[in-house]
Write an enzyme that holds these catalytic residues in place. Structure first.
Site, PDB file in Angstrom:
ATOM      1  N   ARG A   1       7.563   5.632  -1.494  1.00  0.00           N
ATOM      2  CA  ARG A   1       7.097   4.299  -1.873  1.00  0.00           C
ATOM      3  C   ARG A   1       8.257   3.496  -2.485  1.00  0.00           C
ATOM      4  O   ARG A   1       9.097   4.059  -3.189  1.00  0.00           O
ATOM      5  CB  ARG A   1       5.990   4.486  -2.920  1.00  0.00           C
ATOM      6  CG  ARG A   1       5.335   3.215  -3.423  1.00  0.00           C
ATOM      7  CD  ARG A   1       4.460   2.613  -2.400  1.00  0.00           C
ATOM      8  NE  ARG A   1       3.498   1.658  -2.951  1.00  0.00           N
ATOM      9  CZ  ARG A   1       2.835   0.801  -2.187  1.00  0.00           C
ATOM     10  NH1 ARG A   1       3.031   0.769  -0.881  1.00  0.00           N
ATOM     11  NH2 ARG A   1       1.952  -0.024  -2.712  1.00  0.00           N
TER      12      ARG A   1
ATOM     13  N   THR B   1      -0.028  -2.334   7.832  1.00  0.00           N
ATOM     14  CA  THR B   1       0.653  -1.087   7.516  1.00  0.00           C
ATOM     15  C   THR B   1       0.579  -0.331   8.826  1.00  0.00           C
ATOM     16  O   THR B   1       0.042  -0.832   9.806  1.00  0.00           O
ATOM     17  CB  THR B   1      -0.131  -0.409   6.362  1.00  0.00           C
ATOM     18  OG1 THR B   1       0.068  -1.166   5.172  1.00  0.00           O
ATOM     19  CG2 THR B   1       0.265   1.021   6.097  1.00  0.00           C
TER      20      THR B   1
ATOM     21  N   THR C   1       4.749   1.358   5.544  1.00  0.00           N
ATOM     22  CA  THR C   1       4.403  -0.065   5.477  1.00  0.00           C
ATOM     23  C   THR C   1       5.535  -0.958   4.995  1.00  0.00           C
ATOM     24  O   THR C   1       6.448  -0.507   4.292  1.00  0.00           O
ATOM     25  CB  THR C   1       3.187  -0.258   4.535  1.00  0.00           C
ATOM     26  OG1 THR C   1       2.685  -1.577   4.683  1.00  0.00           O
ATOM     27  CG2 THR C   1       3.546  -0.017   3.086  1.00  0.00           C
TER      28      THR C   1
ATOM     29  N   ASN D   1       4.067  -3.696   3.713  1.00  0.00           N
ATOM     30  CA  ASN D   1       2.976  -4.368   3.013  1.00  0.00           C
ATOM     31  C   ASN D   1       2.361  -5.427   3.916  1.00  0.00           C
ATOM     32  O   ASN D   1       1.521  -5.121   4.737  1.00  0.00           O
ATOM     33  CB  ASN D   1       3.393  -4.933   1.657  1.00  0.00           C
ATOM     34  CG  ASN D   1       2.175  -5.324   0.839  1.00  0.00           C
ATOM     35  OD1 ASN D   1       1.094  -4.800   1.065  1.00  0.00           O
ATOM     36  ND2 ASN D   1       2.332  -6.236  -0.097  1.00  0.00           N
TER      37      ASN D   1
ATOM     38  N   SER E   1      -0.733   1.999  -4.365  1.00  0.00           N
ATOM     39  CA  SER E   1      -0.978   1.843  -2.916  1.00  0.00           C
ATOM     40  C   SER E   1      -2.384   2.327  -2.574  1.00  0.00           C
ATOM     41  O   SER E   1      -3.022   3.026  -3.361  1.00  0.00           O
ATOM     42  CB  SER E   1       0.046   2.686  -2.157  1.00  0.00           C
ATOM     43  OG  SER E   1      -0.281   2.760  -0.791  1.00  0.00           O
ATOM     44  N   SER E   2      -2.843   1.928  -1.396  1.00  0.00           N
ATOM     45  CA  SER E   2      -4.100   2.478  -0.876  1.00  0.00           C
ATOM     46  C   SER E   2      -3.851   3.442   0.274  1.00  0.00           C
ATOM     47  O   SER E   2      -4.806   3.940   0.888  1.00  0.00           O
ATOM     48  CB  SER E   2      -4.989   1.350  -0.354  1.00  0.00           C
ATOM     49  OG  SER E   2      -5.414   0.555  -1.412  1.00  0.00           O
TER      50      SER E   2
ATOM     51  N   GLY F   1      -4.488  -1.020   6.754  1.00  0.00           N
ATOM     52  CA  GLY F   1      -5.672  -1.796   6.387  1.00  0.00           C
ATOM     53  C   GLY F   1      -5.779  -2.123   4.909  1.00  0.00           C
ATOM     54  O   GLY F   1      -6.866  -2.461   4.432  1.00  0.00           O
ATOM     55  N   GLY F   2      -4.671  -2.029   4.142  1.00  0.00           N
ATOM     56  CA  GLY F   2      -4.720  -2.395   2.727  1.00  0.00           C
ATOM     57  C   GLY F   2      -5.833  -1.644   2.021  1.00  0.00           C
ATOM     58  O   GLY F   2      -5.972  -0.420   2.162  1.00  0.00           O
TER      59      GLY F   2
HETATM   60  N1  GLY Z   1       0.744  -2.145   0.944  1.00  0.00           N
HETATM   61  C1  GLY Z   1      -0.435  -1.487   1.312  1.00  0.00           C
HETATM   62  C2  GLY Z   1      -0.653  -0.255   0.539  1.00  0.00           C
HETATM   63  O1  GLY Z   1       0.293   0.291   0.001  1.00  0.00           O
HETATM   64  O2  GLY Z   1      -1.750   0.205   0.424  1.00  0.00           O
END
Ligand code: GLY
Length: 567
Positions: free
Chosen positions: A103, A376, A394, A396, A447-448, A468-469
């Site tokens: 990340r 992503t 990603t 983002n 993050s998700s 998909g955030g």
């Molecule tokens: N930027 C999307 C995530 O990290 O979930």
């Protein structure tokens, strides 16, 4: 007469006792590619093919991961990257598991209020467009760490086909043409001059990436340090500074990817292995699945009223916790054991009733909305030796910050937007919601991303994930449930219509026109708010399922250009 009465009774019972209708989108093929030995599923055929070629050369899933990740940076610049970051979890053939966090991090000069004006209001666009939005990229550190620890093939064998792909170029698909066109005004806004992506690219054109190929050649020659300490680092730091950003050569030189233990939990006879913080994916998925487990969801039909209610209410409660408790574990204390304990989660669901919707305003904690970009990308790999990886990566937003370094040939992320720019109000315990995810130098933003591997009865069962955030977690959840509880194959599970609830806003987002009207009307009557407008697509799930005969079925999402390749 008696026979007639029995017949009537049977018909009446058939009508009233039958489960609610099953709505599945029929037009896409419902069975995915099946292959005997190995499989790669990713957002582009070119990247899946490069991954498979690496396996055919004798490489393992980790070698193929490095190749596929970097090939996506070439073939899918919308989200594939070397200017962003991601997470990967793995399960080796012998059952060993692990995970890596590559990340992005906040630069040393970042501050908690860097995206606020003098009145403490969020400055629109500052955390999303241009150089201030960029977090220190982690992808090159991530793939080199994976290769060093777990790879078999020489790095040259892995990078050379990717470099060749960048020189040869990528054929533009219809979806890609639309995407590039849609974002061109923003490319002009974020960059001082027109870039490669401001040309009028049409379907079937070939885009070549010689600058990216040269960057990758230098990385091949000098290793990971090229990106973080070498000529590339110098060019990158200068470029970011020239565009008003704050990432320096020192920031780049200090970046490291981190090995982290995945989150593991059980659901009936499954063991789920998913990403731990700073991704909220694994924790949230664990909370939701454990809240669902007591309801024996397989007794209801897929996407039926009661199934939607149970899933929605579990999601609502898990996302309330997500906003409050989760952040970078190197900076904040996360009560992980409590958050995924059965006792706590049973308690969380104790006020749920099928008779009416719980309102999100009545669910603690905090009042901070989860607003995340949807773009992503995910890929899954199982090799011929039985090793599996699940990786989500990603920039983002779509094309990240839209800032494109022409000299180096790649887009930079806008991951700083995944921090809470303005932490919320104190909750009932006097704690500040989203403080856990406030900005600090060298901190990773929440993050998700939910790269996930599933075991069934101790054996590899599935590798799955999606972009998909904030909808990533709920899309992964539904795909696992579709296969396991609703008895679908991998492709069918990926195709099936998806919905999403994230506590705030208090609404069920549904892919439009794919759900049973009567279930929607019932939900509305029970007090649920339905939104079919804002999510034309929820997730682009890619997954691999181990079938009973030990072959693999790929699920490649038709919502994108996703493709499974196997042998
Ligand atoms: N930027 C999307 C995530 O990290 O979930």
């Amino acid at each position: 007469m008696k026979k007639f009465t029995y017949s009537l009774l049977f018909i009446a019972c058939f009508i009233s006792c039958k489960k609610e209708p099953l709505i599945i989108k029929k037009k896409e093929p419902q069975v995915g590619l099946v292959s005997k030995n190995a499989m790669v599923v990713s957002a582009r055929a070119e990247a899946s093919q490069i991954g498979i070629d690496i396996l055919k050369k004798g490489g393992n899933a980790f070698d193929a991961m490095v190749a596929t990740e970097l090939a996506l940076a070439v073939a899918y610049p919308y989200a594939g990257n070397i200017g962003g970051g991601g997470f990967m979890v793995y399960r080796m053939a012998n059952g060993d598991i692990g995970g890596i966090d590559y990340r992005e991090k906040a630069p040393l000069a970042s501050t908690k209020n860097m995206f606020l004006d003098k009145n403490s209001n969020v400055i629109p666009g500052k955390s999303t467009l241009g150089a201030m939005a960029v977090g220190i990229p982690g992808t090159i550190a991530g793939v080199f760490a994976v290769h060093e620890k777990l790879g078999w093939l020489p790095i040259e064998d892995i990078l050379t086909p990717v470099i060749n792909l960048a020189y040869k170029g990528i054929v533009v698909t219809e979806k890609q043409e639309k995407r590039i066109k849609e974002y061109q005004p923003q490319f002009l806004k974020a960059n001082k001059e027109a870039t490669l992506f401001n040309k009028h690219w049409k379907t079937n054109d070939t885009i070549k990436y010689p600058a990216l190929a040269k960057t990758l050649e230098r990385i091949l020659k000098n290793g990971k340090d090229e990106f973080y300490k070498g000529e590339t680092a110098k060019i990158l730091a200068r470029f970011i500074k020239d565009n008003g950003g704050i990432i320096t050569e020192e920031d780049l030189s200090k970046y490291n990817a981190k090995w982290r233990d995945p989150i593991t939990f059980t659901f009936e006879d499954l063991k789920i292995i998913s990403m731990s913080p700073p991704s909220s994916g694994g924790v949230c998925l664990a909370q939701i699945m454990k809240m669902i487990e007591p309801y024996n969801i397989s007794q209801y039909n897929h996407n039926s009223l009661k199934a939607i209610q149970i899933i929605t209410e579990a999601e609502r409660r898990a996302y309330a916790d997500r906003s409050f408790y989760l952040g970078d574990p190197d900076f904040v204390e996360i009560p992980l054991d409590k958050l995924i304990s059965n006792f706590y989660l049973n308690e969380r669901m104790s006020d749920f009733s099928f008779e009416k919707a719980t309102l999100s305003k009545d669910v603690s904690h905090g009042n901070v909305q989860v607003i995340e970009s949807d773009e992503t990308t995910h890929y899954s790999i199982v090799d011929q030796f039985g090793n599996a990886i699940s990786a989500t990566t990603t920039l983002n937003g779509a094309y990240g910050s839209k800032l494109y370094c022409s000299e180096l040939g790649f887009f930079l992320n806008n991951e700083m937007d995944d921090f809470s720019s303005k932490p919320g109000e104190p909750n009932m315990f006097g704690l500040i919601g989203a403080e856990a995810n406030s900005i600090a130098p060298e901190k990773r933003m929440l993050s998700s991303m939910t790269p996930t591997i599933v075991e069934k009865n101790g054996k590899l069962y599935m590798s799955v994930g999606t972009p998909g955030g904030s909808t990533i977690i709920t899309s992964v959840l539904q795909t696992i449930l579709n296969v396991y509880a609703f008895k679908m194959g991998m492709q069918e599970a990926v195709n099936a219509p998806r919905f999403h609830h994230q506590w705030l806003p208090d609404e069920i987002r549904m892919e439009p026109n794919l759900f049973d009207e009567s279930a929607i009307n019932e939900l509305k009557k029970l007090g649920y708010f339905i939104n079919e407008k804002d999510s034309r697509v929820i997730g682009k799930v890619d997954g691999i399922l181990v079938l009973n005969d030990k072959s693999y079925e790929g699920g490649a999402d038709h919502r994108g250009d996703d493709t499974a390749v196997g042998f």
